[in-house]
Design a protein around this motif. Structure first.
Motif, PDB file in Angstrom:
ATOM      1  N   SER A  84       0.847  -1.417  -0.012  1.00 38.57           N
ATOM      2  CA  SER A  84      -0.061   0.010  -0.054  1.00 38.57           C
ATOM      3  C   SER A  84       1.010   1.424   0.099  1.00 38.57           C
ATOM      4  CB  SER A  84      -0.969  -0.149   1.252  1.00 38.57           C
ATOM      5  OG  SER A  84      -1.829  -0.964   1.244  1.00 38.57           O
ATOM      6  N   VAL A  88       1.080   4.660  -2.883  1.00 43.39           N
ATOM      7  CA  VAL A  88       0.543   5.989  -2.267  1.00 43.39           C
ATOM      8  C   VAL A  88       1.972   6.848  -2.646  1.00 43.39           C
ATOM      9  CG1 VAL A  88      -0.011   7.446  -0.407  1.00 43.39           C
ATOM     10  CG2 VAL A  88      -1.154   5.355  -0.691  1.00 43.39           C
ATOM     11  N   ASP A 103      -5.584  10.027 -11.600  1.00 35.69           N
ATOM     12  CA  ASP A 103      -6.502   8.792 -10.999  1.00 35.69           C
ATOM     13  C   ASP A 103      -5.829   7.807 -10.498  1.00 35.69           C
ATOM     14  OD1 ASP A 103      -8.855  10.680 -11.694  1.00 35.69           O
ATOM     15  OD2 ASP A 103      -8.649  10.031 -14.182  1.00 35.69           O
ATOM     16  N   LEU A 104      -6.055   7.317  -9.617  1.00 31.44           N
ATOM     17  CA  LEU A 104      -5.346   6.194  -8.823  1.00 31.44           C
ATOM     18  C   LEU A 104      -6.371   5.038  -8.891  1.00 31.44           C
ATOM     19  CD1 LEU A 104      -3.306   4.578  -7.450  1.00 31.44           C
ATOM     20  CD2 LEU A 104      -4.153   5.608  -5.057  1.00 31.44           C
ATOM     21  N   LEU A 106      -7.464   1.408  -9.037  1.00 33.35           N
ATOM     22  CA  LEU A 106      -6.722   0.068  -8.074  1.00 33.35           C
ATOM     23  C   LEU A 106      -7.719  -1.258  -8.550  1.00 33.35           C
ATOM     24  CD1 LEU A 106      -6.938   1.968  -4.850  1.00 33.35           C
ATOM     25  CD2 LEU A 106      -4.864   1.545  -6.073  1.00 33.35           C
ATOM     26  N   ILE A 175      -7.220  -2.080   0.313  1.00 33.24           N
ATOM     27  CA  ILE A 175      -8.091  -0.650  -0.165  1.00 33.24           C
ATOM     28  C   ILE A 175      -7.999   0.149   0.877  1.00 33.24           C
ATOM     29  CG2 ILE A 175      -9.941   0.383  -0.964  1.00 33.24           C
ATOM     30  CD1 ILE A 175      -8.550  -0.968  -3.176  1.00 33.24           C
ATOM     31  N   ILE A 178      -4.686   1.963   1.836  1.00 32.10           N
ATOM     32  CA  ILE A 178      -4.506   3.011   0.730  1.00 32.10           C
ATOM     33  C   ILE A 178      -5.275   4.283   1.083  1.00 32.10           C
ATOM     34  CG2 ILE A 178      -4.606   3.628  -1.530  1.00 32.10           C
ATOM     35  CD1 ILE A 178      -3.505   0.779  -2.311  1.00 32.10           C
ATOM     36  N   LEU A 179      -6.516   4.094   1.322  1.00 30.07           N
ATOM     37  CA  LEU A 179      -7.402   5.221   1.528  1.00 30.07           C
ATOM     38  C   LEU A 179      -6.822   5.902   2.960  1.00 30.07           C
ATOM     39  CD1 LEU A 179     -10.956   4.023   0.656  1.00 30.07           C
ATOM     40  CD2 LEU A 179      -9.301   5.224  -0.481  1.00 30.07           C
ATOM     41  N   GLN A 205      -7.602  10.710  -7.148  1.00 26.95           N
ATOM     42  CA  GLN A 205      -8.967  10.314  -6.958  1.00 26.95           C
ATOM     43  C   GLN A 205      -8.736   8.829  -7.204  1.00 26.95           C
ATOM     44  OE1 GLN A 205     -12.237  11.500  -6.457  1.00 26.95           O
ATOM     45  NE2 GLN A 205     -12.061   9.456  -6.411  1.00 26.95           N
ATOM     46  N   PRO A 206      -9.112   8.301  -6.141  1.00 27.57           N
ATOM     47  CA  PRO A 206      -9.109   6.723  -6.079  1.00 27.57           C
ATOM     48  C   PRO A 206     -10.203   6.215  -6.894  1.00 27.57           C
ATOM     49  CG  PRO A 206      -8.852   7.657  -3.900  1.00 27.57           C
ATOM     50  CD  PRO A 206      -9.314   8.726  -4.796  1.00 27.57           C
ATOM     51  N   TRP A 207     -10.032   4.993  -7.750  1.00 26.13           N
ATOM     52  CA  TRP A 207     -10.972   4.347  -8.592  1.00 26.13           C
ATOM     53  C   TRP A 207     -10.973   2.930  -8.120  1.00 26.13           C
ATOM     54  CZ3 TRP A 207     -14.294   6.099 -12.713  1.00 26.13           C
ATOM     55  CH2 TRP A 207     -14.319   7.655 -13.214  1.00 26.13           C
ATOM     56  N   LEU A 225     -17.043   5.352  -3.913  1.00 27.09           N
ATOM     57  CA  LEU A 225     -16.042   5.764  -5.012  1.00 27.09           C
ATOM     58  C   LEU A 225     -16.386   5.363  -6.498  1.00 27.09           C
ATOM     59  CD1 LEU A 225     -12.921   3.801  -3.296  1.00 27.09           C
ATOM     60  CD2 LEU A 225     -13.315   6.287  -3.437  1.00 27.09           C
TER      61      LEU A 225
END
Length: 378
Positions: A84, A88, A103-104, A106, A175, A178-179, A205-207, A225
């Motif tokens: 993770s 990041v 855009d991140l 995952l 996840i 990471i957040l 921006q996580p996706w 998300l």
């Protein structure tokens, strides 16, 4: 044709070309896509195959440096192959120079690989439905990983991607890590707070990405998300994938309602016949993947031999769901896909033997879709 259109680049290596040229082609395509008016430019992650996107964070950094305003991101980082903090920090470093453009994405391909690596080949369920057409969109029977012809190279690649004895965190847990690292709220099981530098507070921006109605779609919904559904990878499961995401969705601060991107393979040319010729070896490329050998060099459609009947059966779902034709033909099929899925944005990927044909495919589609061309600063 009012929703945004974005690009997924698979960084293909054409027969007779080199990985170095494929990287240059990807950067050139990103610059062109920005000029044509596309909203995002995403790159995939693949290893030990003949595509040049093995290091998405590195490639994204190069693309961000070569462009000015288009959003750039991953489609997707294969969690399970990365810690993770490494994800990041890598994306946080790029964001330090190009804030607010990343855009991140995952994905859980690395976690799915654990099933192959540790438990053997999954069983192959028999297709339980025929190919159907829903509102103009072809929905073939689902393709299951167990239908791959040879898993030996897949297993070898997975072993090489992991340190000896290492096992990834469960996808949902990674996840969450990471957040938390992005938000600055990460605490170890021993109660020690750690901070990602750079990375914490980055405008990423996580996706989440998915090809089924399973864990990824449901998790993206629960977390509020945005989600990318892969029609181009798994056309047979697109309906249940988007339904699962919407059913699980809970509003978040940034997304009070679901935000869905749906992908499609396209080849656009001045007329249908030319586009079909340019796409003539797409089935060969997909077969190289599904044979277990991994993506091969992309063959010249003017010289490659035809697929055998057996080879064609293994890739038929992908070939019949590739959108090939004139700008009007492809735009009509994309509109049908948008209506069926309710997508907020469409993501197109185009693979051809000649780079200029790929650029032209995106140029023609952008014009037909009504994208607003961008003027680069002097």
């Amino acid at each position: 044709m009012t929703i945004p259109l974005s690009v997924l680049d698979l960084a293909p290596i054409s027969a007779g070309s080199t990985p170095q040229q494929a990287v240059r082609n990807s950067i050139d395509l990103a610059r062109q896509a920005e000029r044509f008016g596309y909203h995002r430019f995403w790159v995939a992650e693949h290893h030990f195959v003949r595509v040049a996107s093995a290091a998405p964070a590195t490639l994204i950094g190069l693309i961000a440096a070569a462009t000015e305003s288009i959003r750039v991101g991953s489609a997707a980082v294969q969690l399970g192959h990365h810690t993770s903090i490494s994800v990041v920090e890598a994306f946080g470093t790029i964001d330090a120079l190009y804030p607010g453009r990343l855009d991140l994405g995952l994905g859980r391909s690395g976690h799915r690989g654990e099933q192959v690596r540790s438990a053997g080949v999954p069983p192959v369920p028999a297709p339980d439905r025929p190919t159907e057409v829903r509102d103009g969109v072809v929905i073939p029977p689902p393709f299951f990983p167990g239908q791959l012809l040879d898993f030996s190279r897949v297993r070898a690649g997975l072993e090489a991607l992991h340190l000896p004895g290492a096992r990834p965190l469960p996808y949902t847990e990674q996840i969450a890590e990471i957040l938390a690292l992005l938000d600055g709220t990460y605490v170890t099981p021993d109660g020690i707070d750690l901070h990602a530098v750079p990375g914490e507070g980055a405008a990423l921006q996580p996706w989440l990405f998915g090809s089924s109605g399973g864990e990824s779609a449901q998790l993206a919904g629960r977390l509020g998300l945005p989600f990318a559904a892969n029609y181009h990878v798994s056309p047979g499961t697109i309906v249940e994938t988007v339904e699962a995401y919407r059913a699980a969705f809970r509003p978040s601060a940034r997304f009070p309602r679901p935000y869905l991107v749906v992908s499609a393979d396209v080849v656009v040319a001045e007329d249908d016949a030319t586009a079909q010729r340019l796409a003539g070896t797409y089935g060969h490329w997909v077969y190289s993947i599904r044979s277990g050998a991994g993506a091969a060099e992309y063959l010249d459609p003017d010289t490659a031999p035809p697929l055998s009947d057996q080879q064609r059966r293994l890739v038929d779902d992908r070939v019949t769901t590739q959108f090939t034709g004139s700008p009007a033909t492809v735009a009509a099929r994309l509109n049908a896909l948008q209506r069926l899925t309710g997508a907020d944005e469409l993501l197109v990927t185009s693979v051809t033997f000649d780079h200029e044909d790929r650029v032209n495919s995106h140029r023609l589609l952008a014009r037909e879709w009504g994208l607003t061309p961008q003027v680069r600063a002097a």
